[in-house]
Design an enzyme around this catalytic site. Structure first.
Site, PDB file in Angstrom:
ATOM      1  N   CYS A   1      13.301 -17.882 -36.708  1.00 14.80           N
ATOM      2  CA  CYS A   1      14.180 -18.362 -37.896  1.00 14.80           C
ATOM      3  C   CYS A   1      14.366 -17.318 -38.711  1.00 14.80           C
ATOM      4  O   CYS A   1      15.263 -17.776 -39.738  1.00 14.80           O
ATOM      5  CB  CYS A   1      12.832 -19.691 -38.989  1.00 14.80           C
ATOM      6  SG  CYS A   1      11.129 -17.935 -39.105  1.00 14.80           S
TER       7      CYS A   1
ATOM      8  N   GLU B   1       8.636 -25.283 -42.793  1.00 17.28           N
ATOM      9  CA  GLU B   1       9.539 -23.720 -43.151  1.00 17.28           C
ATOM     10  C   GLU B   1      10.319 -23.950 -41.625  1.00 17.28           C
ATOM     11  O   GLU B   1       9.211 -24.187 -41.161  1.00 17.28           O
ATOM     12  CB  GLU B   1       8.547 -22.797 -42.906  1.00 17.28           C
ATOM     13  CG  GLU B   1       9.033 -21.033 -43.524  1.00 17.28           C
ATOM     14  CD  GLU B   1       9.014 -20.887 -41.350  1.00 17.28           C
ATOM     15  OE1 GLU B   1      10.926 -20.639 -41.695  1.00 17.28           O
ATOM     16  OE2 GLU B   1       8.464 -20.328 -40.894  1.00 17.28           O
TER      17      GLU B   1
END
Length: 489
Positions: free
Chosen positions: A291, A257
């Site tokens: 993020c 990720e």
């Protein structure tokens, strides 16, 4: 300061014991707001890492044989502890990661939700009885634990982003070795180990090694024991880890990720007040150090000028300063490296002549909100992942251009679309190249029983629910020939 129940958080957790690392170097763990020393940790050596992986390998042989009820019962105990230690957990997040009380409470809730989901996972592993074109034969597909999972976690949501791999890995019969970020060794690993130790997890099933990247970084992935490396962090480092996982003596699974550049698309029929507040929350929660943050705010031409004015007015009222103050929205960045990167990006935006609509003086690690209007989507400023409270506002002529601008990035993690027409929102959402798109809500979303993951340079693999079951287990085909076969030779 909240009374602390847990002690010895200056050590490694290996094979159920709290031990000092043997690298010969120490890590001074500091509060990013006031620079006070939280603890000093003797760092792990390659030998310590090896011991952690071997302990996990031994422990997993027994742990994989435990029944689903026993594993679920572990997480019921963990849940009770997470509730009982709420203030201590939140206090550590505020002190170590610079989280505001709001963000720390959100992160505690995310961990708690992950524990609740983990309670259900042991009973959700299913195999299959398959048809086969062979007389007297039975065919089965068993779903088995992978073995040992290596977890490398970041500093921005350290508790949650470590735990979202730790909990399902353990629930599914694996053992775990965690390397938390050096900025957040306690909340990213050691505190979680304390919670699971208190819950009665057998020794060796969870191990935490705090070490220098130069000492144990590559060795963490290259070690022969782990079957999968779960990494959350930058795209640059993620690509390096993927190369190590593919280039070592033994191929490994990876779950990556990585970075993001989430577009928030405000269409011409959007609820403007909703879009302004949502965009501000998505961009400035935890100072933009997420993020999934709304990194590019793309607004339809007819609403653009009004949106900019209202957005600036709303954000200008944010309180900055001590993250322990309940009123604070903007606290410190995690370290001087992140602050210096923000300073360079702000300077670059000024040099490019973008309209600076909001700014402020930088004090220590606290960067006040900066807003720039008239930003071209193809500029380096817009294309960079702004891990700081800096917002680029981008104008789109129409819906088609808004979609094109949203997709014009190397990343594809999360995104958002604002419109009063839900059908239109769904149509636009399906054309955005991202793993996740949210209509009339923020891009920062993570639900423990819904899919989480990105496209393009935002990573590979999926977290949560049935998707993490698939990632952290493997299929094993077994046949039984019940009547003798006639072989041709």
């Amino acid at each position: 300061m909240t009374d602390l129940h847990y002690t010895d958080l200056d050590r490694q957790f290996i094979d159920g014991r709290w031990v000092h690392g043997n690298a010969g170097e120490t890590l001074t763990n500091r509060n990013p707001f006031d620079d006070t020393v939280l603890n000093t940790i003797a760092l792990a050596s390659v030998a310590d890492l090896d011991g952690a992986y071997l302990a996990a390998e031994r422990a997993q042989r027994s742990w994989r044989l435990t029944g689903p009820s026993e594993r679920a019962a572990l997480f019921l105990r963990v849940l009770a502890i997470v509730d009982a230690r709420k203030d201590e957990i939140i206090g550590w997040l505020v002190r170590e990661s610079g989280s505001t009380l709001l963000k720390a409470t959100i992160e505690w809730g995310a961990m708690r939700g992950g524990v609740m989901e983990a309670i259900t996972l042991p009973s959700r592993v299913e195999g299959k009885i398959m048809p086969i074109d062979q007389a007297g034969k039975q065919s089965f597909v068993f779903r088995e634990p992978l073995g040992v999972i290596g977890v490398i976690s970041p500093w921005n949501f350290p508790l949650h982003l470590s735990h979202r791999s730790i909990a399902p890995a353990i629930a599914l019969g694996n053992a775990v070795v965690v390397k938390p970020a050096e900025d957040t060794p306690v909340t990213g690993g050691l505190l979680i180990a304390k919670i699971y130790e208190e819950a009665g997890l057998p020794a060796g099933v969870l191990n935490v090694v705090v070490g220098d990247v130069a000492e144990i970084g590559d060795a963490f992935t290259l070690h022969p024991v782990p079957k999968l490396i779960s990494f959350t962090g930058s795209t640059r480092v993620g690509k390096h880890i993927a190369g190590l996982a593919a280039g070592g003596k033994q191929l490994k699974h990876v779950g990556l990720e990585l970075g993001g550049n989430a577009p928030i698309v405000v269409l011409d029929d959007a609820d403007l007040d909703l879009a302004v507040r949502a965009a501000a929350f998505a961009r400035f929660l935890h100072n933009g150090q997420i993020c999934m943050s709304g990194n590019r705010i793309i607004v339809a031409d007819s609403l653009y000028d009004t949106f900019v004015d209202r957005f600036v007015a709303h954000v200008s009222g944010f309180t900055t300063g001590d993250p322990a103050n309940p009123a604070t929205i903007i606290g410190p960045l995690i370290n001087s490296k992140q602050r210096d990167a923000a300073i360079r990006n702000i300077a670059a935006a000024r040099d490019a002549g973008f309209s600076e609509r909001l700014s402020g003086d930088i004090e220590g690690l606290i960067v006040p909100p900066h807003i720039f209007a008239g930003v071209p989507n193809d500029s380096a400023f817009a294309q960079a992942e702004q891990f700081a409270p800096v917002a680029p506002l981008i104008r789109a002529r129409n819906e088609e251009e808004a979609i094109r601008l949203a997709n014009a990035t190397e990343f594809g993690l999360s995104s958002a679309v604002f419109t009063r027409d839900v059908g239109r929102g769904m149509r636009v959402a399906r054309r955005i190249e991202a793993g996740m798109t949210h209509v009339n809500d923020i891009s920062v979303q993570d639900s423990p029983f819904n899919m989480f993951g990105g496209e393009k340079n935002s990573g590979v693999g999926r977290f949560n629910g049935e998707w993490i079951v698939s990632e952290f287990t493997t299929d094993h085909w077994i046949t039984v020939q019940e009547t003798p076969r006639a072989y041709p030779f």
